[in-house]
Structure formats: C-alpha cells, structure tokens
Design an enzyme around this catalytic site. Structure first.
Site, PDB file in Angstrom:
ATOM      1  N   ASP A 185      11.526 -14.715  29.799  1.00 42.63           N
ATOM      2  CA  ASP A 185      10.380 -14.448  28.944  1.00 42.63           C
ATOM      3  C   ASP A 185      10.640 -15.127  27.605  1.00 42.63           C
ATOM      4  O   ASP A 185      11.772 -15.126  27.114  1.00 42.63           O
ATOM      5  CB  ASP A 185      10.237 -12.923  28.758  1.00 42.63           C
ATOM      6  CG  ASP A 185       8.993 -12.578  27.953  1.00 42.63           C
ATOM      7  OD1 ASP A 185       7.944 -13.205  28.176  1.00 42.63           O
ATOM      8  OD2 ASP A 185       9.079 -11.666  27.100  1.00 42.63           O
ATOM      9  N   GLU A 279       7.348 -18.036  32.123  1.00 42.40           N
ATOM     10  CA  GLU A 279       5.915 -17.835  32.025  1.00 42.40           C
ATOM     11  C   GLU A 279       5.265 -19.142  31.587  1.00 42.40           C
ATOM     12  O   GLU A 279       5.837 -19.908  30.829  1.00 42.40           O
ATOM     13  CB  GLU A 279       5.611 -16.729  31.019  1.00 42.40           C
ATOM     14  CG  GLU A 279       6.199 -17.015  29.644  1.00 42.40           C
ATOM     15  CD  GLU A 279       5.831 -15.969  28.611  1.00 42.40           C
ATOM     16  OE1 GLU A 279       5.021 -15.094  28.920  1.00 42.40           O
ATOM     17  OE2 GLU A 279       6.354 -16.046  27.500  1.00 42.40           O
ATOM     18  N   CYS A 331       5.235  -2.105  35.232  1.00 36.97           N
ATOM     19  CA  CYS A 331       6.612  -1.606  35.313  1.00 36.97           C
ATOM     20  C   CYS A 331       7.329  -2.404  36.396  1.00 36.97           C
ATOM     21  O   CYS A 331       6.889  -2.449  37.543  1.00 36.97           O
ATOM     22  CB  CYS A 331       6.617  -0.115  35.666  1.00 36.97           C
ATOM     23  SG  CYS A 331       8.245   0.472  36.200  1.00 36.97           S
ATOM     24  N   CYS A 334       8.610   0.033  39.496  1.00 35.61           N
ATOM     25  CA  CYS A 334       7.745   0.636  40.511  1.00 35.61           C
ATOM     26  C   CYS A 334       6.428  -0.116  40.685  1.00 35.61           C
ATOM     27  O   CYS A 334       5.661   0.169  41.604  1.00 35.61           O
ATOM     28  CB  CYS A 334       7.472   2.110  40.207  1.00 35.61           C
ATOM     29  SG  CYS A 334       6.370   2.347  38.805  1.00 35.61           S
ATOM     30  N   CYS A 350       8.408   4.241  31.727  1.00 35.70           N
ATOM     31  CA  CYS A 350       7.304   4.170  32.679  1.00 35.70           C
ATOM     32  C   CYS A 350       6.823   5.586  33.006  1.00 35.70           C
ATOM     33  O   CYS A 350       7.622   6.429  33.432  1.00 35.70           O
ATOM     34  CB  CYS A 350       7.752   3.465  33.949  1.00 35.70           C
ATOM     35  SG  CYS A 350       6.524   3.551  35.267  1.00 35.70           S
ATOM     36  N   CYS A 353       7.500   6.290  37.062  1.00 37.08           N
ATOM     37  CA  CYS A 353       8.825   6.450  37.676  1.00 37.08           C
ATOM     38  C   CYS A 353       9.910   6.808  36.656  1.00 37.08           C
ATOM     39  O   CYS A 353      11.090   6.884  36.997  1.00 37.08           O
ATOM     40  CB  CYS A 353       9.218   5.183  38.440  1.00 37.08           C
ATOM     41  SG  CYS A 353       9.532   3.762  37.382  1.00 37.08           S
ATOM     42  N   ASP A 360      10.779  -6.731  26.515  1.00 32.91           N
ATOM     43  CA  ASP A 360      10.951  -8.147  26.877  1.00 32.91           C
ATOM     44  C   ASP A 360      11.693  -8.323  28.205  1.00 32.91           C
ATOM     45  O   ASP A 360      11.346  -9.189  29.015  1.00 32.91           O
ATOM     46  CB  ASP A 360      11.705  -8.896  25.769  1.00 32.91           C
ATOM     47  CG  ASP A 360      10.919  -8.920  24.466  1.00 32.91           C
ATOM     48  OD1 ASP A 360       9.667  -8.884  24.537  1.00 32.91           O
ATOM     49  OD2 ASP A 360      11.553  -8.940  23.397  1.00 32.91           O
TER      50      ASP A 360
HETATM   51 ZN   LIG Z   1       7.652   2.553  36.943  1.00 31.61          ZN
END
Ligand SMILES: [Zn+2]
Length: 378
Positions: A185, A279, A331, A334, A350, A353, A360
């Site tokens: 990133d 990216e 996330c 998950c 998150c 989860c 980053d």
């Molecule tokens: Zn998650």
C-alpha cells in the site's frame, strides 16, 4: 531473455499514410514470393526450397521491378520474406499449415522492423522508427534501454488505432524464487506499507529542504530584480548565478535522494518476493496536505511503481496492479466491510470478527488478497 513491451503510437496523417503503405507493400512482397514459390514447385516438385538469402536477393530484384517498394521501410519488407520462409519451415516440420495469401481486407494489419536506429527519446514520449521518423507514443513500461531493442512490430487494430510491440532483451538476471507474495500500500506518512507489516517511512524531503530551498529561492528572485535594476545581464550577474545554482543543486539533491531510496526499497521487494501486488495509483488520499508534499508523494509513487514494474520484469518476478477500490474498508481477516473511516483513524477493530487492524497494513493485505486472485502463477 526477451520481452515484448506494448505501447500505443499516435502517428500524424503523413505517418499514417506511410504505415498503411508499409502494411500493403509487406503484404505485396509476401504474396508475390508465395506465388513465385508455388509456381516453382508446380513446375518442378523436385527442387529444393530456396534459402532465406536467396529469397532476399529476389526481393532486391523485385524492388528494381517495382520501384515504389523503396518508399517504405526496407526491413519490414525483408521481414515479410523472413516470416514467409519460417512459415514454410514450420510447414515442412508439420507444425503449421501451408502459407496462405494475405488479404488487404482484414483490418488488423502489422509489420515488423529491426533497424538499429530505432530508439526512444529521453522521456519515452517519442520513438524513432525507420522512414517514419519520430512518432508520438505511450508505452506500458518506461526505462527501456535503447541498446536492448531487438525489433518493433507496428500494428493497426480494427479500432483504427495504432500500436507497437517492442521486443527488448532483458538482462537475464532472474533472482532465486522465494514462493512469497506481498501486497504493498502506498501512503504519505509511510511511503510503502507491506502486507507483512513492514513500513518504509516517507523521507519528508519537502520538510527537510523547505527552509533551504525557500532561502535560496527568495535570494534568487531578489537578485534577479537587483540585476535588472542595475542593468546587468543575468548571465554575468554573479550573485544571481550563485543563487540559481544553489536552487538547482537542492532540487537535484531532493531528486537523487528520493531515487536512491526508491531503488533501495524496490530492490528489497523483488529480492524477497516472487509476486508483488500494488494498488493502481489513486489520488483521493492526498487531501489535507501541502501542495509540495502532494507533488513529492505522487512523484514518489509513480517512480516507485515504474521501478518496481521494471525490476520485476528484469528479475523474473510478477508485478500486479490492483484496483484499490475499498481496500481500506474491507477487513482482511474476514472480508466484511467495515465502512469508510476518516484519514486520522490509523487503526480499528473489525466489528464482525474483532480483529484489530493497522489501517495501512490491512489495506496492503487486501491488495495482496486481490492480487493473489489475479496472479498467473497461482
Ligand atoms: Zn473482520
């Protein structure tokens, strides 16, 4: 090791006419030769196939008969003969069908040229092609060494646009395989963040050199006015020249320092990983920053990408550009969407989860995950 690098060219009207003529003339040579070889075979099936050099000398004869063949790139015509000969070779080895006559009705046309004089200008916005001269171009990859160019294929596609494929010899220096894949990133505080959690901080060259640059730029402006008022020619205004050199030196220093740093990071990445996903450049995360910081960051990102792409190619690694859409929201553990977050939120948990994330690193993990799906070697 050879690689084909694709690009688009933007020939002007005259160049387009000449390119289209070259397609036609190359086709003419192919068809004439093929016709001649067919007749020769019909007359005496026991004769051996003519060698390439014999066919080449026939091309010279043909040019005497049809003087207009000389209007176009001679290497393109020669290549037409060479390809015909190779097609026959493959036919004899039962690897391909008997060569066919070429039709001008097919819209996609191409020719290949191999002249030594082919080269790019310094910023690769132009390529010099035989007979055509400098043609405006846009290449998928920069930093092509002019000395490594082996051939160029010029193609007109059915959309009436023109393309080139440049065959280059890459220094064959494949690095040992590591079986590792990484997502990277790009950011501001940290220039590059990897999915393995490594952060390469920004050098903040803008901050580091701002004062000095400002100091000399102010003097430069003042001394210009001063010299003007005293009627002194700027070229002989010593103090003005001194300031000008200082400004130029500082700018060069910023450039060189950045380049060295980017070389160091990109080399480290190609040595460590087999597949590198980054990216596709975005500009949205550059808000709230000074103009100078923005410029430096975007320049760094562009150069980072270029160097990385080039090194992956040269060292036999895979480079993947990933659409950055929502990579900062999903996330990476998950896959659930965690919503938009303001830029000052550097970490989060998150809600699905409960995995704690560095903003980053989570983004770079998503980049890696998307790239994994796109990778050729998976
Ligand atoms: Zn998650």
């Amino acid at each position: 090791m050879y690689k084909g690098i694709e690009g688009k060219i933007y020939p002007n009207k005259d160049q387009q006419v000449l390119i289209n003529q070259t397609f036609g003339h190359s086709r003419f040579v192919w068809n004439q030769m093929l016709n001649m070889l067919n007749t020769r075979y019909e007359n005496n099936p026991d004769l051996n196939m003519l060698s390439f050099s014999k066919l080449s000398s026939l091309l010279t004869q043909m040019k005497k008969e049809y003087a207009w063949l000389k209007d176009v790139d001679s290497k393109a015509l020669q290549n037409s003969v060479k390809t015909l000969r190779e097609t026959f070779d493959r036919f004899f080895k039962k690897q391909s069908n008997y060569p066919r006559f070429k039709s001008g009705k097919i819209h996609k046309q191409s020719y290949k040229t191999l002249e030594r004089t082919i080269r790019f200008n310094h910023n690769q916005k132009y390529i010099k092609l035989p007979k055509l001269g400098w043609v405006k171009c846009r290449m998928s990859l920069n930093h092509i060494n002019n000395n490594n160019i082996k051939s160029v294929t010029v193609t007109r596609k059915s959309n009436n646009n023109y393309y080139i494929s440049v065959l280059v010899e890459c220094e064959n220096q494949e690095l040992p395989k590591t079986d590792k894949i990484v997502g990277v990133d790009l950011g501001l505080a940290d220039l590059a963040i990897t999915s393995d959690g490594i952060k390469y901080p920004s050098l903040y060259l803008d901050r580091k050199y701002k004062k000095q640059l400002h100091y000399w730029e102010k003097r430069l402006a003042r001394r210009r006015i001063q010299a003007k008022n005293e009627g002194i020619d700027l070229r002989s205004a010593k103090n003005y020249q001194k300031a000008r050199i200082q400004v130029a030196k500082l700018n060069q220093k910023i450039k060189d320092t950045r380049k060295d740093y980017l070389h160091k990071i990109t080399t480290e990445l190609v040595e460590t990983y087999d597949v590198i996903c980054i990216e596709d450049l975005r500009t949205s995360n550059m808000m709230k920053n000074s103009k100078l910081a923005q410029n430096i960051a975007s320049q760094s990102w562009r150069m980072f990408r270029t160097l990385l792409e080039y090194k992956c190619l040269a060292y036999g690694k895979e480079f993947i550009a990933v659409n950055p859409y929502k990579t900062s929201q999903i996330c990476s553990s998950c896959g659930s969407e965690t919503g938009k977050k303001p830029l000052n939120i550097r970490s989060f948990i998150c809600p699905e989860c409960n995995t704690p994330h560095d903003r980053d690193i989570n983004a770079s993990k998503n980049i890696r995950n998307i790239g994994l799906g796109m990778s050729l070697s998976q």
